[in-house]
Design an enzyme around this catalytic site. Sequence first.
Site, mmCIF file in Angstrom:
data_model
loop_
_atom_site.group_PDB
_atom_site.id
_atom_site.type_symbol
_atom_site.label_atom_id
_atom_site.label_comp_id
_atom_site.label_asym_id
_atom_site.label_seq_id
_atom_site.Cartn_x
_atom_site.Cartn_y
_atom_site.Cartn_z
ATOM 1 C CD GLN A 40 -0.856 -0.456 3.746
ATOM 2 O OE1 GLN A 40 -2.078 -0.470 3.760
ATOM 3 N NE2 GLN A 40 -0.148 -0.851 4.803
ATOM 4 C CG ASP B 71 -0.977 2.711 15.192
ATOM 5 O OD1 ASP B 71 -1.086 2.915 16.413
ATOM 6 O OD2 ASP B 71 -1.802 2.047 14.541
ATOM 7 C CG ASP C 170 -5.030 -1.865 15.760
ATOM 8 O OD1 ASP C 170 -5.831 -1.256 15.037
ATOM 9 O OD2 ASP C 170 -4.156 -1.300 16.444
ATOM 10 C CB SER C 171 -7.734 -5.181 10.677
ATOM 11 O OG SER C 171 -9.123 -4.986 10.834
ATOM 12 C CB THR C 172 -6.767 -1.063 7.418
ATOM 13 O OG1 THR C 172 -6.492 -2.222 6.613
ATOM 14 C CG2 THR C 172 -5.450 -0.535 7.966
ATOM 15 C CG ASP C 173 -11.828 0.651 6.358
ATOM 16 O OD1 ASP C 173 -12.150 0.503 7.543
ATOM 17 O OD2 ASP C 173 -11.813 1.749 5.780
ATOM 18 N N PRO D 59 -4.505 -5.367 1.961
ATOM 19 C CG PRO D 59 -2.791 -4.271 3.091
ATOM 20 C CD PRO D 59 -3.726 -4.116 1.931
#
Length: 287
Positions: free
Chosen positions: A33, A88, A157-160, A164
């Site tokens: 990304q 992060d 703790d994922s993104t949308d 990935p």
Amino acid sequence: MCKEADWIEEKHPDFGFRFRVTERLYSTKSEFQSVEVVNTASHGKMLFNDGLVMVSERDEFVYHDMISHVPLFVHPKPKKVLVIGGGDGGTVREVLLHKEVEECTLVEIDGSVIEACKKHIPVTSKALDSHRAKVIVGDGVKFVAETAEKFDVIIVDSTDPIGPAAPLFGKEFYENVKRVLKDDGIVVSQGESPFFELETQRSMVEIVASLFEHVHIYNYSNITYPGGFWSFIWASKTLCPLGNFDEKRVKESGLKFRYYNEATHKAAFALPQFQLERLQDLLTDFS
């Protein structure tokens, strides 16, 4: 003549959010990304993955408090914690506030996220160098499929569910999460927006409800993510987030938080009616 302001925008099909940039600090295109860190006039330093806001200094504490302390103050003895995603470092930071946690393993697929935050957002990444933090740059899906370790608490703790992070929303992943979770273990996952992704929430709850005895959803408010009202999904083989919550533990811990407290813990599970009506048939009854 006034210089035209520099802006960064998170774009969605039908709406967007703009932030005035005071400095562009980091930008790279990783294998997975685009990763960018900017300083903004209103939200401090912000992390963007593929143009979507991941973290802002101004309100990151809300997300990280609620994804971490809700399960950690319910589990009786959380010694081993696994965080999938969350490069992060904010979730690891909050987990390691709990002295009983002996080891927190972070599995982040994109090393560029860790690098960017270590360089530019130390408020979230400062705990990644702790002797109790084990940082692995790798695929969380593969990790839970192959590891022989067992964990007390697993935090997704994922993104949308795009790019990935998409496999982190599938049934096979949660089957492996259940396998590596101890019998009294808890898993909490980033649960999307009830305003914009209610059907995604339902799909996620359907998956975990087919695997776990105790399934709940809880909400929090923020100023960065679209709609300002987002959710986490709770699943456990044995533990209820309210029935097994002893608020005295929060007071006795001596820890200081900026969002989380005993009241926000309990209130977060009181769902608005539109969300409740869509999900209630899948959720465990508190009575």
